[in-house]
Write a protein that holds these residues in place. Sequence first.
Motif, PDB file in Angstrom:
ATOM      1  N   ALA A 189      31.892  42.405  22.793  1.00  0.00           N
ATOM      2  CA  ALA A 189      31.192  42.729  24.053  1.00  0.00           C
ATOM      3  C   ALA A 189      32.111  43.427  25.055  1.00  0.00           C
ATOM      4  O   ALA A 189      31.682  44.347  25.773  1.00  0.00           O
ATOM      5  N   GLN A 238      20.158  33.248  29.720  1.00  0.00           N
ATOM      6  CA  GLN A 238      18.985  33.891  30.321  1.00  0.00           C
ATOM      7  C   GLN A 238      17.946  32.796  30.598  1.00  0.00           C
ATOM      8  O   GLN A 238      17.400  32.242  29.636  1.00  0.00           O
ATOM      9  N   VAL A 288      23.838  37.210  27.006  1.00  0.00           N
ATOM     10  CA  VAL A 288      24.210  38.555  27.485  1.00  0.00           C
ATOM     11  C   VAL A 288      25.261  38.420  28.592  1.00  0.00           C
ATOM     12  O   VAL A 288      25.656  37.314  28.939  1.00  0.00           O
ATOM     13  N   ASN A 289      25.683  39.542  29.176  1.00  0.00           N
ATOM     14  CA  ASN A 289      26.641  39.491  30.286  1.00  0.00           C
ATOM     15  C   ASN A 289      25.973  38.940  31.546  1.00  0.00           C
ATOM     16  O   ASN A 289      24.863  39.349  31.904  1.00  0.00           O
ATOM     17  N   MET A 314      30.962  36.553  29.959  1.00  0.00           N
ATOM     18  CA  MET A 314      30.733  37.484  28.846  1.00  0.00           C
ATOM     19  C   MET A 314      30.677  36.732  27.520  1.00  0.00           C
ATOM     20  O   MET A 314      31.500  35.842  27.280  1.00  0.00           O
ATOM     21  N   PRO A 315      29.709  37.076  26.652  1.00  0.00           N
ATOM     22  CA  PRO A 315      29.644  36.393  25.360  1.00  0.00           C
ATOM     23  C   PRO A 315      30.924  36.633  24.554  1.00  0.00           C
ATOM     24  O   PRO A 315      31.416  37.759  24.491  1.00  0.00           O
ATOM     25  N   LEU A 343      24.007  47.646  28.976  1.00  0.00           N
ATOM     26  CA  LEU A 343      25.164  46.790  28.698  1.00  0.00           C
ATOM     27  C   LEU A 343      24.883  45.847  27.526  1.00  0.00           C
ATOM     28  O   LEU A 343      24.036  44.966  27.606  1.00  0.00           O
ATOM     29  N   TYR A 344      25.601  46.045  26.440  1.00  0.00           N
ATOM     30  CA  TYR A 344      25.441  45.236  25.229  1.00  0.00           C
ATOM     31  C   TYR A 344      25.706  43.769  25.548  1.00  0.00           C
ATOM     32  O   TYR A 344      26.661  43.473  26.274  1.00  0.00           O
ATOM     33  N   PRO A 345      24.961  42.796  25.053  1.00  0.00           N
ATOM     34  CA  PRO A 345      23.832  42.953  24.128  1.00  0.00           C
ATOM     35  C   PRO A 345      22.447  42.882  24.785  1.00  0.00           C
ATOM     36  O   PRO A 345      21.472  42.582  24.111  1.00  0.00           O
ATOM     37  N   LEU A 346      22.378  43.167  26.109  1.00  0.00           N
ATOM     38  CA  LEU A 346      21.076  43.058  26.791  1.00  0.00           C
ATOM     39  C   LEU A 346      19.969  43.905  26.140  1.00  0.00           C
ATOM     40  O   LEU A 346      18.829  43.434  26.023  1.00  0.00           O
ATOM     41  N   LYS A 405      18.599  41.810  23.562  1.00  0.00           N
ATOM     42  CA  LYS A 405      18.296  40.411  23.917  1.00  0.00           C
ATOM     43  C   LYS A 405      17.511  40.395  25.222  1.00  0.00           C
ATOM     44  O   LYS A 405      18.042  40.110  26.295  1.00  0.00           O
ATOM     45  N   SER A 406      16.242  40.711  25.118  1.00  0.00           N
ATOM     46  CA  SER A 406      15.427  40.860  26.333  1.00  0.00           C
ATOM     47  C   SER A 406      14.553  39.658  26.589  1.00  0.00           C
ATOM     48  O   SER A 406      13.766  39.659  27.519  1.00  0.00           O
ATOM     49  N   TYR A 414      33.878  35.465  25.227  1.00  0.00           N
ATOM     50  CA  TYR A 414      35.092  35.374  26.045  1.00  0.00           C
ATOM     51  C   TYR A 414      34.964  34.231  27.055  1.00  0.00           C
ATOM     52  O   TYR A 414      33.866  33.913  27.495  1.00  0.00           O
TER      53      TYR A 414
END
Lengths: 176, 484
Positions: free
Chosen positions: B229, A90, A115-116, A135-136, B123-126, B129-130, A138
């Motif tokens: 995830a 991010q 995150v994704n 993806m976290p 959608l995990y983990p958003l 986790k912002s 993977y």
Amino acid sequence: MNPTFLPWLITITCLLIVASAFTFVISSSRTRNEDYDDIVKRSYKFRKIFFIVFLLGGIIITSLTMKNLPYDAHAKVSGDVIKVNATGHQWYWDIDKTHFIVGQPVIFNVTSADVNHGFGIYNDKLTLLNQTQAMPGYINKLVHTFDKPGKYKILCLEYCGLSHHAMVAELTVTEQ
Amino acid sequence: MNTPIQSRKDITPAAKNTLLIYLSTTLAVLLLMMVFGAVLRAGQAQIINLDLTLFYKLMTLHGAGMVGISGLGSAAVMWYFLSKYIKLSTGILIANLVFFLLGVVLILGAILIGDFAAGWTFLYPLPVKSMNIWSIESAATYLFGLLFIGVGFLLLYLDIGLALIKSYGGLSRSLGWHCLFGNSKEFPPATVVASTMVLIINTLGILVGAVVLIISLINAFYPAFQPDALLVKSLIFFFGHVFINAAIYMAVIAVYEILPTYTNRPWKVNKIFLAAWSFSTLMVLAVVPHHMLMDFNVPTWLATIGQIGSYISGIPVLIITVYGALTIVYKSGIRWDLAAGLLFMSMYGWASGVIPAIVDATIHVNTVMHNTQWVPGHFHFYLLLGVLPMIFGFMLHITKKPSNENTMNNSDKASLFIYLFAGVGFVMAFLYSGKNSVPRRWGVHLDEWLATDQVATVFAVLIIIAFFVIASKFFLRLPNLLRH
């Protein structure tokens, strides 16, 4: 050819066929044919043909499109392959190599630190050429061979928070 | 002369009023969500200067609101007609509404006060986790909001399931398997078959949703618990996919029940109809992997099922229903009114929306279309021009006084035409942008993409105007109906 042109053409053609069918039925709807059994009989016959055509079309398209799937491409690719780690954060990309040669296969080991994210490779005309998810936990191995020199972009294709749109990285591809 | 809903003697006045509140809530939320949708497109088009935090908050709200309200409006359609065949509980109908409204309050609070903006799919983990934009408490409030809505729907399905078993002797019989695999000619009504299918798939879908919401909540408060995830994503998409499909299958009951009354032709249930619905029950559940074709760690055989399953999943029901609608309208001498026009339009929207969906479910196409604006293009096609016209057609039909002449005045014609024209324009703008690789869910658009966004914004405004006219017709009838 733009890789989205054929799907677009097929979609527009099918949409026009559906719209024509509805227009035809509406235009004939105000007069009444009392022999509904006859209409149903003819309609069922046509439905059967439609179903068979659809089924055959589906089988043909499936057999044509099930080859060269992207999932195990990394195991099949040969030649002078370059492996690159690409990690989404991010809100930036951490890519350990950003300069590539035309024609040289690249395996992007794509993952995420938080995150994704979505790892989308765009050319200089902003056409999406290839993608995989980041993806976290993977690693997705995306094989891509750049066929033209120029500036390419990596755009994030999975919503990842308030600066999702700012996740852009640049790659350079040269002849040598 | 009474309206169809007033003429019903088999349901209580409380149930009638509750259904009218369902529909009023649906229209009110729809109006708000449509305005938010137009604001999002106007922001992308740079017609207005939309703060980015607000953009992503509204995007989250628009998604959650539209999916939830499609479910609520469609549930009203199903309950209204299903209660003709089986005895359903008014109390449960009311309880579902209460849970829904509680959920809405929590979701609104999480987003508008707590700044939650993780997208409706959480959608995990958003959610946790912002980057400190929203708090864990905001995320939890949102998740609890969805959980409340799910609990309400589960209660509703429990009541429906029990009543179906009681009346028909089992779900296999209400799916018509005794006719499909036996010699019985006692075909269950189309509404009962469709409702059984919805009951099966959406109970599973919501239970999976509840599991994933609880997993997400545990993670929110105990971060040491870190689920996988990919597993969480699979569960979320299973829930979302099934819930929105169930909304379509609930609302389509309006077409089965109402369109034949305009054409004076019966909607016959036969073995092919039963086979189609049973097959689709399985396939709706099996095609979920088509949402995860770009997750390369999903086994290839599952992705393959995602593609092939998508080709064949909705087709049986679609061919039976859409084709059936075309057949009963063809040379029927139908006298169109707004309700009939909307119901017929819904068949067009549903059939059309499936096309870009199937195209995108092809793995090689998904590589260049996934998470572009192609995706909202296809689902707006069958929600905006499919599910919503089904609900609108239903609400106008049951609140209309019967007359020998079904008529369309100028405002009916204009609203129908504008809704269709602007709706097609709006979704085609999405599809065209998808063809041009424009990513979805971007608050800032590049200059190259703006022209299409601007056109889409104009269409969005036109849709809202047409919707307002349609909704007004219902609201003008409401005081009389409630008094009655």
